[in-house]
Design a protein around this motif. Structure first.
Motif, PDB file in Angstrom:
ATOM      1  N   THR A  49       0.846  -1.199   0.000  1.00 57.33           N
ATOM      2  CA  THR A  49       0.000   0.000   0.000  1.00 57.33           C
ATOM      3  C   THR A  49       0.878   1.244   0.000  1.00 57.33           C
ATOM      4  O   THR A  49       1.766   1.392   0.845  1.00 57.33           O
ATOM      5  N   ASN A  50       0.617   2.120  -0.945  1.00 52.77           N
ATOM      6  CA  ASN A  50       1.361   3.370  -1.028  1.00 52.77           C
ATOM      7  C   ASN A  50       0.788   4.408  -0.063  1.00 52.77           C
ATOM      8  O   ASN A  50      -0.391   4.330   0.297  1.00 52.77           O
ATOM      9  N   PRO A  51       1.603   5.366   0.341  1.00 50.47           N
ATOM     10  CA  PRO A  51       1.068   6.465   1.144  1.00 50.47           C
ATOM     11  C   PRO A  51      -0.047   7.170   0.377  1.00 50.47           C
ATOM     12  O   PRO A  51      -0.061   7.188  -0.855  1.00 50.47           O
ATOM     13  N   GLY A  52      -0.990   7.728   1.113  1.00 50.62           N
ATOM     14  CA  GLY A  52      -2.112   8.408   0.480  1.00 50.62           C
ATOM     15  C   GLY A  52      -2.222   9.853   0.924  1.00 50.62           C
ATOM     16  O   GLY A  52      -1.598  10.282   1.903  1.00 50.62           O
ATOM     17  N   GLU A  53      -3.029  10.579   0.179  1.00 44.75           N
ATOM     18  CA  GLU A  53      -3.214  11.997   0.481  1.00 44.75           C
ATOM     19  C   GLU A  53      -4.632  12.388   0.086  1.00 44.75           C
ATOM     20  O   GLU A  53      -5.116  12.009  -0.980  1.00 44.75           O
ATOM     21  N   LEU A  54      -5.269  13.152   0.937  1.00 41.48           N
ATOM     22  CA  LEU A  54      -6.593  13.683   0.663  1.00 41.48           C
ATOM     23  C   LEU A  54      -6.503  15.195   0.757  1.00 41.48           C
ATOM     24  O   LEU A  54      -6.039  15.725   1.769  1.00 41.48           O
ATOM     25  N   ARG A  55      -6.928  15.881  -0.298  1.00 41.10           N
ATOM     26  CA  ARG A  55      -6.908  17.346  -0.317  1.00 41.10           C
ATOM     27  C   ARG A  55      -8.333  17.849  -0.449  1.00 41.10           C
ATOM     28  O   ARG A  55      -9.069  17.380  -1.311  1.00 41.10           O
ATOM     29  N   GLU A  56      -8.683  18.800   0.410  1.00 41.25           N
ATOM     30  CA  GLU A  56     -10.003  19.407   0.354  1.00 41.25           C
ATOM     31  C   GLU A  56      -9.874  20.907   0.537  1.00 41.25           C
ATOM     32  O   GLU A  56      -8.991  21.375   1.268  1.00 41.25           O
ATOM     33  N   THR A  57     -10.767  21.641  -0.096  1.00 39.44           N
ATOM     34  CA  THR A  57     -10.826  23.089   0.156  1.00 39.44           C
ATOM     35  C   THR A  57     -11.373  23.290   1.562  1.00 39.44           C
ATOM     36  O   THR A  57     -11.926  22.361   2.170  1.00 39.44           O
ATOM     37  N   HIS A  58     -11.238  24.486   2.067  1.00 38.20           N
ATOM     38  CA  HIS A  58     -11.762  24.772   3.400  1.00 38.20           C
ATOM     39  C   HIS A  58     -13.263  24.495   3.463  1.00 38.20           C
ATOM     40  O   HIS A  58     -13.758  23.929   4.441  1.00 38.20           O
ATOM     41  N   LYS A  59     -13.980  24.899   2.438  1.00 40.00           N
ATOM     42  CA  LYS A  59     -15.439  24.691   2.408  1.00 40.00           C
ATOM     43  C   LYS A  59     -15.775  23.208   2.428  1.00 40.00           C
ATOM     44  O   LYS A  59     -16.666  22.773   3.160  1.00 40.00           O
ATOM     45  N   GLU A  60     -15.066  22.405   1.649  1.00 44.41           N
ATOM     46  CA  GLU A  60     -15.300  20.956   1.634  1.00 44.41           C
ATOM     47  C   GLU A  60     -15.000  20.338   2.999  1.00 44.41           C
ATOM     48  O   GLU A  60     -15.743  19.482   3.490  1.00 44.41           O
ATOM     49  N   TYR A  61     -13.934  20.788   3.623  1.00 47.06           N
ATOM     50  CA  TYR A  61     -13.549  20.250   4.930  1.00 47.06           C
ATOM     51  C   TYR A  61     -14.609  20.556   5.988  1.00 47.06           C
ATOM     52  O   TYR A  61     -14.913  19.722   6.836  1.00 47.06           O
ATOM     53  N   LEU A  62     -15.180  21.759   5.940  1.00 48.59           N
ATOM     54  CA  LEU A  62     -16.200  22.131   6.919  1.00 48.59           C
ATOM     55  C   LEU A  62     -17.403  21.190   6.866  1.00 48.59           C
ATOM     56  O   LEU A  62     -18.075  20.981   7.873  1.00 48.59           O
ATOM     57  N   ASP A  63     -17.670  20.587   5.710  1.00 42.35           N
ATOM     58  CA  ASP A  63     -18.808  19.679   5.547  1.00 42.35           C
ATOM     59  C   ASP A  63     -18.427  18.207   5.631  1.00 42.35           C
ATOM     60  O   ASP A  63     -19.293  17.339   5.564  1.00 42.35           O
ATOM     61  N   ASP A  64     -17.142  17.886   5.767  1.00 40.15           N
ATOM     62  CA  ASP A  64     -16.675  16.497   5.765  1.00 40.15           C
ATOM     63  C   ASP A  64     -16.520  15.993   7.208  1.00 40.15           C
ATOM     64  O   ASP A  64     -15.427  15.977   7.782  1.00 40.15           O
TER      65      ASP A  64
END
Length: 167
Positions: A49-64
């Motif tokens: 398994t390779n390292p992973g990364e999740l990128r979200e805008t501030h607005k997306e993060y507020l709802d996640d």
């Protein structure tokens, strides 16, 4: 004042709770939240398994809420609260000022105010109890500091270090 804040406004690392050995990194920039993860496992199906990364805008993060729960599990609830504030553009400018500048400002406070300031955050508790601050306060308060006073101070510091060591 906003120019004092660099591109990265928060960076925190942590390891998932036992028995997991997975590592995580949270980075909050002015525009996005980045959640990086490295799966560490002895099980054969996860070895590649390779390292992973999740990128979200501030607005997306507020709802996640799922990502927020994962961050709270690995890091802590206070980090999630802080990141939510950052994503709402509620920056804590004092956290980003250099310690030398903060110590310079603290020197102008009354001792009672220094004691109260030390109770506001871990950063200010550390600054308000630092040797650098108190040495400057004593130097500003005393007309002269003799070599004998410096020697006594060093002896007391060494004694305190020794008692901390054996305790």
């Amino acid at each position: 004042m906003a120019s004092l804040i660099g591109e990265t406004v928060l960076e925190s690392n942590g390891q998932a709770p036992a028995p997991s050995k997975d590592f995580y990194q949270l980075v909050v920039t002015k525009k996005e939240v980045i959640w990086r993860f490295w799966k560490i496992s002895l099980r054969s199906e996860f070895r590649t398994t390779n390292p992973g990364e999740l990128r979200e805008t501030h607005k997306e993060y507020l709802d996640d809420y799922s990502l927020q729960a994962q961050i709270a599990t690995v890091l802590c609830d206070s980090i999630v609260s802080y990141t939510l504030n950052l994503c709402r553009s509620n920056f804590d400018y004092l956290e980003h000022l250099p310690n030398a500048l903060l110590l310079y400002v603290i020197l102008y406070l009354d001792l009672e105010d220094v004691a109260q300031l030390s109770q506001t955050s871990r950063k200010f508790e550390k600054l308000c109890s630092s040797d650098a601050l108190w040495e400057r306060i004593v130097e500003n308060s005393c007309d002269t500091i003799t070599p004998e006073m410096r020697a006594l101070s060093k002896e007391l510091t060494d004694l305190q270090d020794y008692t901390d060591y054996i305790a």
